[in-house]
Design a protein around this motif. Structure first.
Motif, short mmCIF file in Angstrom:
data_model
loop_
_atom_site.label_atom_id
_atom_site.label_comp_id
_atom_site.label_asym_id
_atom_site.label_seq_id
_atom_site.Cartn_x
_atom_site.Cartn_y
_atom_site.Cartn_z
N ALA A 158 18.75 -32.59 45.17
CA ALA A 158 18.27 -33.65 44.08
C ALA A 158 18.58 -34.86 44.58
CB ALA A 158 18.46 -33.28 42.88
N LEU A 203 16.81 -36.12 47.35
CA LEU A 203 15.42 -36.53 47.07
C LEU A 203 15.49 -38.16 46.58
CD1 LEU A 203 12.49 -36.30 46.79
CD2 LEU A 203 12.78 -35.29 44.60
N ILE A 204 16.86 -38.42 45.57
CA ILE A 204 17.02 -39.69 45.06
C ILE A 204 16.92 -40.78 46.19
CG2 ILE A 204 18.55 -41.20 43.75
CD1 ILE A 204 19.14 -38.57 42.09
N LEU A 210 11.23 -45.79 37.14
CA LEU A 210 10.71 -44.48 36.59
C LEU A 210 10.83 -43.30 37.56
CD1 LEU A 210 6.80 -45.47 35.59
CD2 LEU A 210 9.06 -45.09 34.37
N TYR A 211 10.83 -43.47 38.86
CA TYR A 211 11.06 -42.32 39.51
C TYR A 211 12.24 -41.99 39.76
CZ TYR A 211 7.61 -39.78 42.37
OH TYR A 211 6.61 -39.18 42.87
N VAL A 212 13.48 -43.03 39.92
CA VAL A 212 14.75 -42.66 40.40
C VAL A 212 15.44 -42.29 39.04
CG1 VAL A 212 16.57 -43.15 41.61
CG2 VAL A 212 14.70 -43.86 42.50
N GLY A 213 15.00 -43.31 38.06
CA GLY A 213 15.86 -43.48 36.64
C GLY A 213 15.52 -42.43 35.71
N GLY A 214 13.86 -42.28 36.06
CA GLY A 214 13.65 -41.46 34.70
C GLY A 214 13.04 -39.88 35.51
N ILE A 215 12.24 -39.79 36.35
CA ILE A 215 11.96 -38.47 36.47
C ILE A 215 12.91 -37.59 37.31
CG2 ILE A 215 10.12 -37.07 38.06
CD1 ILE A 215 8.16 -39.55 37.67
N MET A 216 13.83 -38.44 38.11
CA MET A 216 14.99 -37.53 38.59
C MET A 216 15.88 -37.18 37.75
SD MET A 216 13.89 -36.92 41.60
CE MET A 216 15.16 -35.92 41.87
N VAL A 217 15.94 -37.96 36.68
CA VAL A 217 17.02 -37.53 35.58
C VAL A 217 16.70 -36.30 34.84
CG1 VAL A 217 17.80 -38.31 33.29
CG2 VAL A 217 17.96 -40.14 35.11
N LEU A 218 15.29 -36.26 34.75
CA LEU A 218 14.73 -34.83 34.18
C LEU A 218 15.23 -33.86 35.10
CD1 LEU A 218 12.92 -34.53 31.74
CD2 LEU A 218 11.04 -34.77 33.28
N PHE A 219 14.85 -33.99 36.29
CA PHE A 219 15.03 -32.73 37.35
C PHE A 219 16.52 -32.37 37.31
CE2 PHE A 219 11.24 -33.62 39.49
CZ PHE A 219 10.84 -32.44 39.99
N VAL A 220 17.67 -33.45 37.28
CA VAL A 220 19.02 -33.29 37.30
C VAL A 220 19.15 -32.50 36.04
CG1 VAL A 220 21.23 -34.34 37.34
CG2 VAL A 220 19.34 -35.10 38.78
N PHE A 221 18.80 -32.96 35.07
CA PHE A 221 19.04 -32.16 33.58
C PHE A 221 18.57 -30.56 33.66
CE2 PHE A 221 19.94 -34.88 29.51
CZ PHE A 221 20.43 -35.95 30.37
N MET A 277 10.19 -30.53 43.32
CA MET A 277 10.83 -31.66 44.15
C MET A 277 9.99 -32.15 45.32
SD MET A 277 14.71 -32.03 43.55
CE MET A 277 15.49 -30.78 44.56
N LEU A 289 8.68 -28.89 34.65
CA LEU A 289 9.96 -28.37 34.35
C LEU A 289 9.99 -27.56 32.88
CD1 LEU A 289 11.72 -31.30 35.55
CD2 LEU A 289 11.96 -29.01 36.54
N ALA A 334 15.67 -35.59 27.57
CA ALA A 334 15.15 -36.29 29.00
C ALA A 334 13.81 -36.37 28.94
CB ALA A 334 15.66 -35.22 30.01
N PHE A 381 12.59 -39.13 27.00
CA PHE A 381 12.79 -40.55 27.74
C PHE A 381 11.81 -40.94 28.71
CE2 PHE A 381 15.12 -41.96 31.42
CZ PHE A 381 15.34 -43.14 31.32
N VAL A 382 11.62 -39.99 29.48
CA VAL A 382 10.65 -40.20 30.79
C VAL A 382 9.45 -40.50 30.10
CG1 VAL A 382 9.36 -39.19 32.22
CG2 VAL A 382 11.77 -38.60 32.29
N ASP A 386 9.84 -44.09 28.81
CA ASP A 386 10.09 -44.85 29.90
C ASP A 386 8.91 -45.41 30.50
OD1 ASP A 386 12.25 -46.18 30.90
OD2 ASP A 386 12.36 -44.88 32.69
N SER A 418 20.26 -48.52 34.87
CA SER A 418 19.94 -47.13 34.65
C SER A 418 20.22 -46.03 35.73
CB SER A 418 18.40 -47.19 34.43
OG SER A 418 17.62 -46.99 35.64
N LEU A 419 20.45 -46.66 36.78
CA LEU A 419 20.98 -45.93 38.02
C LEU A 419 22.34 -45.36 37.86
CD1 LEU A 419 19.49 -47.06 41.14
CD2 LEU A 419 18.51 -45.47 39.60
N TYR A 442 23.62 -41.51 37.05
CA TYR A 442 23.87 -40.46 38.14
C TYR A 442 25.20 -40.28 38.26
CZ TYR A 442 19.12 -40.24 39.09
OH TYR A 442 17.58 -39.99 38.89
N LEU A 482 26.36 -34.36 30.04
CA LEU A 482 25.29 -34.06 29.53
C LEU A 482 24.96 -35.17 28.31
CD1 LEU A 482 24.38 -30.54 30.23
CD2 LEU A 482 23.34 -32.37 31.28
#
Lengths: 170, 100, 130, 440
Positions: free
Chosen positions: A33, A36-37, A62-73, B33, B77, C76, C79-80, C83, D125-126, D129, D148
């Motif tokens: 992940a 990918l970021i 959106l992509y890095v701050g939103g969607i990838m957050v979803l993935f990481v969660f 991904m 997901l 999450a 949020f998305v 967002d 927002s980054l 991470y 989390l």
């Protein structure tokens, strides 16, 4: 300026491709992940080189701050240590990889055949609005209907995802 | 000046890596991904052609693609979580309840 | 839809060059300090219990990478979705002065559709822990 | 000077200089905000706070920094070493990077981006991470749960805060930090007064986003030890801390720019001159204020118990005197220079006032429970922010269609939003005790 531009392009491109390869091959999915970021961020850099300022920021937010957050969660939610010890590639990987490379070769041939035919215009003649405002203009005139439909898409996604995940809570 | 071809080659590379990821990995999250990677490659193409023609249509489309990616990730997901709850696995080839 | 915002030679917009330099500085500052002080500070190899995860003094139990409540996922996802919605609102907001009533109606439809989803979530109780 | 630097590099010299200054000064500033916090806390609890290191604890941040730099650095055995190393760097880099679009006065800005506000929001927002990866890499229950939670809280309030900002953007019509301040100057009112609810929503959102009490759940000592930072020690820990305080300055800077008129002087429309000079009365204020501080510390200096403390206090007085001198000298400089220097003064003054409000809130309110916090965000702030945005939109249309005044058109909006707020607050039934479970 020109050399800086080229250097940046090469930097972003190499970074994007390298971390994309790492993303696909890593065993540890959290590392995947993160790679990918990195790819998405370097793509954002490419957008900036193409003067798409607003899309650069959309990509980051959106992509890095939103969607990838979803993935990481989700990656943190599912137990990772079990899947780390399993075989990472499926049985058909050889055939699948070969087919993907054939597809890539076809595209490569197509682009190669038309190389040099496409050029970026150096200068525009008229004085122009800023990029964000240009995007807003297009979005709220020509693309008004897709824009409204996007909200239906979001509504459906929201309901669908909540119904899917909610089953575990209830 | 960087020719358009370079951007297209970059996009192609990312696209191919994404396709390989979707086809060969067993982990469904990594497959998702990789799909994001494919969408991203498409965005590069849209952006470079948008720049080439001097319009913003490509950029507007890219916004919609990103919206779409958000929706896809959310629902995908959600499905993965629901499946994980039932079968304790995130591997694609073990998702065979519907196999006869 | 031919509105060329392009008025310079294709290059990174020049106001981003200072940001690039600044980004390098901002990344280098913590990393360099971290590495430099690694050599300066008195180095003692920590061992034993010090290297275990802290769990209030008792020996740590199980693996921490277990599973947690799916409610985090709900946050999450919401949020998305919101967002994306906010991102659509930004260009709308800066163009609002010119759009007028048309802009208001467009956005009311957009927000109205999403509001249906919000009300549904509210009634469904999905926002509860959330 | 001019012939030493090639002309193609010339426009980048000043921004790069600012960049170096910001990277150098910011950690120091963060340290002094910690001192300020401790002093304010002590004052509100009728104590003295740090007094030992330097006069009135003025050198405490430096002592702390030295201590943290020399502390033992522990990486737990089970940790993912790469991520453990990487995560605090992400946090701090993103926090620092957000400054690049912030306009500290009309002259002090690294880059005036067309999308300045969005850039700041995107970069900060980054930072999430850094939190999530750090918590994950530690391989500890507390860390992961704290990470989390922290991330969940951050993302919940980011939406509300973003919607709060949009109500201002409707009035400003630009994303560039400079243009937003310029719009406030043109319309003759700070947007915080035009859209009080936007300001309120952003205030609450920014407190929760920076994990400050009463919303400091991720670091709640009583339940989660230290949240995502549990396994971090020494300098790595202080990197997270630096990121937190840097983020505080960032949100204060955003609020200042969007709601409090940025670098505009209070009473910017009052142009009465001091008789016989070209200087406005209010422009003399910064110099007089710093002069007052200088005189006060000069008075305090002989009262210090130790000789070295007397000297340090004297140095502080000299420093303040120097700043007063610069501010006074700027009055006679060309208008551009004067606005640059005084703008920076007012901007920082407002930032510190905002941070003071943060501290005040911190020491006044008890901590929220996590479910209450999320409830507040999702069930109160977000609908309120949406209503506020729509209300401001309607107000602007009314202004355009019927030529209502800018203030008159916003009063119904504010009242309507207030009504909705009360409705939402009434609807929010007391939370049942059963819904506190976090994990499984």
């Amino acid at each position: 300026m020109q050399t800086l531009n080229q250097a940046l392009f090469i930097f972003f491109a190499v970074l994007a491709v390298a971390s994309a390869i790492l993303m696909v091959t890593r065993r540890n999915i959290v590392h995947g992940a993160v790679f990918l970021i990195t790819t998405l961020l370097s793509t954002a850099g490419i957008f900036l080189l193409l003067e798409a300022e607003f899309l650069f920021i959309v990509q980051v937010i959106l992509y890095v701050g939103g969607i990838m957050v979803l993935f990481v969660f989700v990656i943190m939610l599912v137990n990772l240590d079990v899947s780390m010890r399993q075989v990472q590639f499926n049985r058909q990987w050889f055939v699948a990889g070969a087919l993907a490379l054939v597809l890539a070769a076809q595209f490569l041939f197509a682009i190669w055949a038309g190389r040099g035919a496409l050029r970026l215009p150096a200068m525009a003649d008229e004085i122009s609005p800023k990029n964000t405002e240009a995007v807003a203009d297009a979005l709220f005139s020509h693309y008004m209907l897709p824009f409204e439909i996007a909200s239906i898409l979001l509504l459906v996604a929201m309901i669908g995802a909540v119904v899917m995940a909610k089953r575990r809570v209830g | 000046m960087i020719p358009v071809d370079y951007y297209l080659f970059l996009s192609l590379a990312l696209f191919t890596i994404g396709v390989i990821g979707v086809l060969t990995r067993r982990n469904v999250i990594i497959m998702l991904m990789s799909i994001e990677l494919i969408l991203n490659a498409v965005n590069i193409n849209l952006m470079v052609f948008s720049r080439m023609w001097g319009t913003v249509d490509g950029q507007v489309f890219a916004i919609f693609i990103i919206t779409d990616a958000a929706a896809e990730a959310a629902v995908g997901l959600g499905i993965i979580l629901a499946f994980f709850h039932n079968r304790e696995t995130v591997l694609a080839d073990e998702m065979d309840i519907m196999k006869w | 839809m031919r509105c060329s915002w392009v008025n310079v030679d294709p290059a990174m917009p020049s106001q981003y060059i200072p940001i690039l330099i600044y980004a390098l500085l901002a990344a280098a500052f913590p990393a360099v300090t971290l590495i430099v002080f690694k050599f300066i500070r008195p180095d003692m190899k920590p061992n034993g219990a010090k290297l275990e995860p802290y769990e209030c003094g008792v020996p740590p139990e199980g693996n921490a990478r277990g599973r947690y409540s799916v409610r985090f996922y709900m946050v999450a996802i919401l949020f998305v979705i919101f967002d994306v919605e906010t991102i659509f609102l930004f260009p709308w907001a800066i163009k609002y002065g010119q759009l007028g009533v048309y802009g208001l109606v467009t956005m009311l439809v957009f927000l109205g559709i999403l509001l249906i989803g919000y009300v549904w979530l509210y009634r469904k109780g999905a926002l509860d822990w959330v | 000077m001019g012939h030493l630097i090639p002309p193609s590099i010339m426009p980048y010299v000043l921004p790069v200089l600012y960049a170096v200054v910001i990277v150098a000064v910011l950690p120091l500033l963060a340290g002094y905000i910690v001192l300020m916090e401790r002093k304010v806390m002590a004052d509100m609890q009728a104590r003295l706070g740090p007094m030992r290191v330097g006069p009135h604890g003025l050198l405490q941040p430096i002592a702390d920094a030295v201590k943290l730099l020399l502390k033992e650095d522990i990486i737990p055995d089970k940790a993912d070493r790469l991520m453990f190393w990487f995560a605090p760097l992400v946090s701090v880099t993103m926090a620092l990077l957000a400054y690049s679009a912030l306009a500290i006065g009309p002259a002090f800005q690294i880059a005036d981006l067309n999308i300045g506000l969005l850039f700041i929001l995107a970069v900060s927002s980054l930072g999430i991470y850094g939190i999530v990866l750090g918590g994950w890499a530690s391989n500890s229950h507390y860390s992961l749960l704290g990470a989390l939670r922290s991330a969940a809280q951050l993302v919940s309030y980011e939406t509300a805060a973003g919607l709060g900002l949009i109500s201002v953007l409707l009035l400003a019509g630009s994303l560039s930090m400079k243009d937003i301040v310029q719009a406030q100057s043109d319309q003759g009112v700070w947007f915080g007064f035009s859209v009080p609810f936007g300001f309120f929503i952003y205030l609450v959102g920014s407190i929760a986003e920076t994990n400050r009490a009463p919303c400091d759940l991720p670091e709640a000592e009583s339940e989660l030890v230290a949240g995502y930072m549990t396994e971090y020690s020494g300098f790595r820990w202080s990197l997270y801390f630096l990121a937190e305080y840097a983020n505080m300055i960032i949100v204060a800077g955003i609020a200042t720019t969007l709601f409090l008129g940025g670098w505009l002087r209070p009473g910017a429309r009052y142009h009465e001159h001091i008789p016989g000079t070209g200087i406005e009365w209010l422009d003399a204020l910064p110099a007089l204020l710093t002069l007052g501080v200088a005189l006060y510390s000069l008075k305090l200096a002989p009262q210090q118990p130790v000789k070295i403390q007397k000297i340090v206090m004297g140095l502080v007085a000299v420093l303040c005197l120097g700043i007063a001198g610069i501010l006074a000298g700027a009055l006679f400089a060309p208008a551009g220079v004067m606005q640059g220097i005084h703008g920076a003064f007012w901007f920082m003054a407002k930032v510190f006032a905002y941070i003071y409000a943060f501290l005040w809130i911190r020491f006044t309110f008890p901590r929220y429970r996590f479910d209450q916090l999320m409830r507040l965000g999702w069930r109160f702030l977000i609908p309120l922010a949406l209503v506020n945005v729509i209300g401001v939109g309607v107000a602007i249309v009314l202004r355009q269609q019927f030529a209502w005044g800018p203030i008159v058109s916003l009063i119904p909006t504010t009242l309507a939003t207030l009504g909705v707020a009360m409705l939402l607050a009434k609807d929010d039934a007391p939370v049942s005790e059963a819904q506190t479970a976090d994990g499984e």
